[in-house]
Scaffold this motif. Structure first.
Motif, PDB file in Angstrom:
ATOM      1  N   UNK A   8      97.390 -13.690  57.441  1.00 28.66           N
ATOM      2  CA  UNK A   8      95.990 -14.121  57.445  1.00 28.66           C
ATOM      3  C   UNK A   8      95.608 -14.769  56.116  1.00 28.66           C
ATOM      4  N   UNK A   9      96.001 -14.160  55.011  1.00 28.75           N
ATOM      5  CA  UNK A   9      95.683 -14.738  53.696  1.00 28.75           C
ATOM      6  C   UNK A   9      96.378 -16.084  53.507  1.00 28.75           C
ATOM      7  N   UNK A  10      97.599 -16.188  53.997  1.00 36.70           N
ATOM      8  CA  UNK A  10      98.325 -17.457  53.910  1.00 36.70           C
ATOM      9  C   UNK A  10      97.633 -18.521  54.744  1.00 36.70           C
ATOM     10  N   UNK A  11      97.190 -18.159  55.931  1.00 33.70           N
ATOM     11  CA  UNK A  11      96.458 -19.105  56.794  1.00 33.70           C
ATOM     12  C   UNK A  11      95.194 -19.598  56.092  1.00 33.70           C
ATOM     13  N   UNK A  12      94.453 -18.690  55.475  1.00 37.29           N
ATOM     14  CA  UNK A  12      93.246 -19.079  54.736  1.00 37.29           C
ATOM     15  C   UNK A  12      93.584 -20.020  53.582  1.00 37.29           C
ATOM     16  N   UNK A  13      94.589 -19.673  52.808  1.00 33.99           N
ATOM     17  CA  UNK A  13      94.979 -20.481  51.651  1.00 33.99           C
ATOM     18  C   UNK A  13      95.336 -21.904  52.070  1.00 33.99           C
ATOM     19  N   UNK A  14      96.145 -22.023  53.104  1.00 35.45           N
ATOM     20  CA  UNK A  14      96.574 -23.342  53.574  1.00 35.45           C
ATOM     21  C   UNK A  14      95.400 -24.113  54.167  1.00 35.45           C
ATOM     22  N   UNK A  15      94.620 -23.471  55.020  1.00 32.75           N
ATOM     23  CA  UNK A  15      93.512 -24.159  55.691  1.00 32.75           C
ATOM     24  C   UNK A  15      92.449 -24.623  54.699  1.00 32.75           C
ATOM     25  N   UNK A  16      92.091 -23.779  53.753  1.00 30.21           N
ATOM     26  CA  UNK A  16      91.069 -24.165  52.782  1.00 30.21           C
ATOM     27  C   UNK A  16      91.587 -25.248  51.850  1.00 30.21           C
ATOM     28  N   UNK A  17      92.874 -25.231  51.570  1.00 29.79           N
ATOM     29  CA  UNK A  17      93.468 -26.257  50.726  1.00 29.79           C
ATOM     30  C   UNK A  17      93.582 -27.602  51.422  1.00 29.79           C
ATOM     31  N   UNK A  18      93.619 -27.596  52.752  1.00 33.93           N
ATOM     32  CA  UNK A  18      93.745 -28.835  53.521  1.00 33.93           C
ATOM     33  C   UNK A  18      92.420 -29.562  53.717  1.00 33.93           C
TER      34      UNK A  18
ATOM     35  N   UNK B  20      87.209 -20.259  57.888  1.00 36.02           N
ATOM     36  CA  UNK B  20      87.767 -21.615  57.846  1.00 36.02           C
ATOM     37  C   UNK B  20      86.825 -22.619  58.491  1.00 36.02           C
ATOM     38  N   UNK B  21      86.275 -22.274  59.636  1.00 37.64           N
ATOM     39  CA  UNK B  21      85.419 -23.237  60.349  1.00 37.64           C
ATOM     40  C   UNK B  21      84.098 -23.483  59.629  1.00 37.64           C
ATOM     41  N   UNK B  22      83.583 -22.486  58.940  1.00 38.95           N
ATOM     42  CA  UNK B  22      82.303 -22.617  58.242  1.00 38.95           C
ATOM     43  C   UNK B  22      82.461 -23.165  56.819  1.00 38.95           C
ATOM     44  N   UNK B  23      83.668 -23.137  56.294  1.00 42.44           N
ATOM     45  CA  UNK B  23      83.926 -23.481  54.898  1.00 42.44           C
ATOM     46  C   UNK B  23      83.328 -24.811  54.438  1.00 42.44           C
ATOM     47  N   UNK B  24      83.531 -25.913  55.136  1.00 46.14           N
ATOM     48  CA  UNK B  24      83.013 -27.183  54.606  1.00 46.14           C
ATOM     49  C   UNK B  24      81.478 -27.237  54.514  1.00 46.14           C
ATOM     50  N   UNK B  25      80.791 -26.442  55.325  1.00 43.77           N
ATOM     51  CA  UNK B  25      79.337 -26.519  55.386  1.00 43.77           C
ATOM     52  C   UNK B  25      78.632 -25.501  54.486  1.00 43.77           C
ATOM     53  N   UNK B  26      79.370 -24.579  53.922  1.00 46.47           N
ATOM     54  CA  UNK B  26      78.758 -23.511  53.131  1.00 46.47           C
ATOM     55  C   UNK B  26      78.965 -23.732  51.638  1.00 46.47           C
ATOM     56  N   UNK B  27      78.097 -23.174  50.820  1.00 44.03           N
ATOM     57  CA  UNK B  27      78.336 -23.213  49.375  1.00 44.03           C
ATOM     58  C   UNK B  27      79.610 -22.421  49.060  1.00 44.03           C
ATOM     59  N   UNK B  28      80.301 -22.790  48.015  1.00 41.06           N
ATOM     60  CA  UNK B  28      81.560 -22.135  47.657  1.00 41.06           C
ATOM     61  C   UNK B  28      81.391 -20.629  47.478  1.00 41.06           C
ATOM     62  N   UNK B  29      80.277 -20.203  46.918  1.00 37.73           N
ATOM     63  CA  UNK B  29      80.063 -18.775  46.679  1.00 37.73           C
ATOM     64  C   UNK B  29      80.056 -17.995  47.997  1.00 37.73           C
TER      65      UNK B  29
END
Length: 117
Positions: free
Chosen positions: A60-70, A21-30
């Motif tokens: 954990x999967x729900x947390x990822x889904x919500x956080x990445x969607x936000x 989650x923390x690295x998501x905005x800075x990394x390529x989607x792949x």
């Protein structure tokens, strides 16, 4: 000699998800797609071995889904990664026909990790 780890699987899984989650905005989607796939394989193996309750993996999967969607400015994850998260988010129904399936989690994860030819 068998080595043991003092970090419970739930804590380790949560920490790994928070890292994604923390690295998501800075990394390529792949990179995010692959990280989710590896996390899913880890969770599936831990569930199969009895070291992780399916409901904890679901959380954990729900947390990822919500956080990445936000995240407004993050790269769009692949549809296959979204499907993987959705499959993981049904693990709370473990033991019913509606539950996520470990074989399907693995199939989706390896589909992400295996390069298209």
């Amino acid at each position: 000699m068998m080595q043991t780890d003092n970090l419970p699987v739930v804590s380790a899984l949560t920490q790994a998800a928070e890292s994604i989650i923390s690295e998501y905005p800075a990394l390529p989607a792949v990179a995010t797609d692959r990280a989710i796939a590896l996390l899913a394989l880890w969770a599936a193996d831990a569930i199969a071995a009895g070291r992780l309750a399916p409901v904890d993996a679901d959380t954990t999967f729900t947390r990822l889904f919500v956080a990445l969607g936000d995240v407004v400015d993050g790269p769009e994850i692949a549809e296959s990664a979204g499907q993987l998260l959705l499959e993981g988010m049904t693990l709370h129904d473990w033991g019913t026909p509606f539950s996520g399936n470990l074989s399907e989690l693995r199939r989706l994860a390896f589909g992400i990790l295996t390069p298209a030819v």
